[in-house]
Enzyme design. Sequence first.
Site, PDB file in Angstrom:
ATOM      1  N   HIS A 207      32.731  48.667  59.887  1.00  0.00           N
ATOM      2  CA  HIS A 207      33.943  47.913  59.561  1.00  0.00           C
ATOM      3  C   HIS A 207      33.705  46.804  58.544  1.00  0.00           C
ATOM      4  CE1 HIS A 207      32.129  45.153  62.427  1.00  0.00           C
ATOM      5  NE2 HIS A 207      32.884  44.213  61.916  1.00  0.00           N
TER       6      HIS A 207
HETATM    7  C1  UD1 Z   1      36.548  40.354  62.142  1.00  0.00           C
HETATM    8  C2  UD1 Z   1      35.388  39.367  61.899  1.00  0.00           C
HETATM    9  C3  UD1 Z   1      34.065  40.131  61.942  1.00  0.00           C
HETATM   10  C4  UD1 Z   1      33.925  40.930  63.226  1.00  0.00           C
HETATM   11  C5  UD1 Z   1      35.133  41.850  63.329  1.00  0.00           C
HETATM   12  C6  UD1 Z   1      35.116  42.728  64.547  1.00  0.00           C
HETATM   13  C7  UD1 Z   1      35.882  37.517  60.371  1.00  0.00           C
HETATM   14  C8  UD1 Z   1      35.627  36.987  59.012  1.00  0.00           C
HETATM   15  N1  UD1 Z   1      35.478  38.783  60.566  1.00  0.00           N
HETATM   16  O1  UD1 Z   1      36.571  41.283  61.059  1.00  0.00           O
HETATM   17  O2  UD1 Z   1      33.010  39.171  61.911  1.00  0.00           O
HETATM   18  O3  UD1 Z   1      32.739  41.670  63.195  1.00  0.00           O
HETATM   19  O4  UD1 Z   1      36.313  41.018  63.363  1.00  0.00           O
HETATM   20  O5  UD1 Z   1      36.248  43.520  64.618  1.00  0.00           O
HETATM   21  O6  UD1 Z   1      36.414  36.819  61.206  1.00  0.00           O
HETATM   22  N2  UD1 Z   1      43.703  44.599  62.276  1.00  0.00           N
HETATM   23  C9  UD1 Z   1      44.521  45.347  63.069  1.00  0.00           C
HETATM   24  N3  UD1 Z   1      44.632  44.987  64.392  1.00  0.00           N
HETATM   25  C10 UD1 Z   1      44.016  43.923  64.914  1.00  0.00           C
HETATM   26  C11 UD1 Z   1      43.191  43.154  64.088  1.00  0.00           C
HETATM   27  C12 UD1 Z   1      43.029  43.509  62.766  1.00  0.00           C
HETATM   28  O7  UD1 Z   1      45.120  46.320  62.632  1.00  0.00           O
HETATM   29  O8  UD1 Z   1      44.168  43.663  66.126  1.00  0.00           O
HETATM   30  C13 UD1 Z   1      43.520  45.007  60.868  1.00  0.00           C
HETATM   31  C14 UD1 Z   1      44.422  44.260  59.901  1.00  0.00           C
HETATM   32  O9  UD1 Z   1      44.777  45.155  58.886  1.00  0.00           O
HETATM   33  C15 UD1 Z   1      43.499  43.202  59.346  1.00  0.00           C
HETATM   34  C16 UD1 Z   1      42.160  43.933  59.324  1.00  0.00           C
HETATM   35  O10 UD1 Z   1      42.177  44.748  60.496  1.00  0.00           O
HETATM   36  O11 UD1 Z   1      43.883  42.758  58.080  1.00  0.00           O
HETATM   37  C17 UD1 Z   1      40.962  43.011  59.362  1.00  0.00           C
HETATM   38  O12 UD1 Z   1      41.045  42.106  60.478  1.00  0.00           O
HETATM   39  P1  UD1 Z   1      40.285  40.685  60.393  1.00  0.00           P
HETATM   40  O13 UD1 Z   1      40.420  39.957  61.670  1.00  0.00           O
HETATM   41  O14 UD1 Z   1      40.717  39.971  59.140  1.00  0.00           O
HETATM   42  O15 UD1 Z   1      38.780  41.072  60.131  1.00  0.00           O
HETATM   43  P2  UD1 Z   1      37.851  42.180  60.791  1.00  0.00           P
HETATM   44  O16 UD1 Z   1      37.486  43.141  59.728  1.00  0.00           O
HETATM   45  O17 UD1 Z   1      38.411  42.712  62.064  1.00  0.00           O
END
Ligand code: UD1
Length: 367
Positions: A207
Amino acid sequence: MPEITVVAGARPNFMKVAPILRALRHTSIRPRLVHTGQHYDVQMSDVFFRQLGIPAPDVHLDVGSGTHGAQTARVLESFESYLTSTAEPQRGVVVVGDVNSTMACTLAAVKLGVSVAHVEAGLRSFDRGMPEEINRLVTDAVAQVLFISEPAGVDNLRHEGVSEDRIHYVGNVMIDTLVHELPCAEALDMPGTLGLCRGGYAVVTLHRPSNVDDPSRLSALVELLLRAAKKIPVVFPLHPRTRERLCAAGLTEKLEAGVKLLNPLGYRENLGLIQSAKLVLTDSGGIQEETAFLGVPCLTLRSNTERPATVMYGTNTLVGEDLDRAYMAVNDVVSGAYRRGTAIPGWDGCAAERIVSILEAIWGDGR
Ligand code: UD1
């Protein structure tokens, strides 16, 4: 009764707060739980609360997704409002891990004069291109109490000039949760449920932006997984970010032709799947730790790790950018030529108790 706030925001935080909240039940400190809402899908959040017995949050900040700046700003502002509106002043704030919520809540608290304890402090990948590395550096620079899970973390903090009284090596709370949940995870018989043979399949998780956001890197990884799938069945629970990127790059169907794609798994399902795997290919930090403890060969698709103990003591190998090297490592594991690991100090299921006894000394009634 003194009150403190424990913060959880994203999936890798939930397994870290669970044992801390459990251990706090036997103390004079009342914890309030704040969920920032960085992760919000049922499979990314609610399922962890249910399976790990985490109480419903006292407050939900509902920040949701966004760019790093926007998401961090929303957490910072909402958490500041929360801290200034509690009926009881908070004696301290506990943050865990290295996600945007960790850093934002730390900044909000210290600027209000509320002391912060950081669980999983001192981890360094020395790669400032990783958003988590910036979160770690900022959080550790201003948090007052630093709880360290990884032996190298102590040296990293000393090199940064952190005073000894802020440094506490307590071990790894992720392993507390693993030890607690392993019997339930085993009982699910995940290999059987998915039609796989115990010890006869590979699990993939990816991811990180560095792997999934660049379509050419993602396409090369898809080729690697399809090659590996010719050697051993491969299952891949997809993070929402990765599902979105695969779809945007038009790679989903191609990958699905050789690899079994799954939705994100609950904590126990994931643990049960990993525990019986022949090997794991991952870019996750937590999974490097879990496989080290379980003795499952882990090939990490990154060129650095902030968890070097998993390589030194455990079963982790950094296969980096070179995907031919990664494929050779898969072959080594499949053919049985792979080293075994040894135990990592303090990864014993009792880290939360050590943390809580220090919290009682500094924030409890008897301080
Ligand atoms: C975040 C953490 C990362 C961790 C990861 C585990 C930061 C900088 N990164 O990354 O360290 O390893 O979580 O998952 O904080 N989304 C959904 N549903 C959700 C959450 C997210 O669909 O419940 C999608 C959205 O499109 C979002 C994308 O995932 O924009 C990324 O989510 P985000 O929390 O920004 O970062 P992660 O890649 O999950």
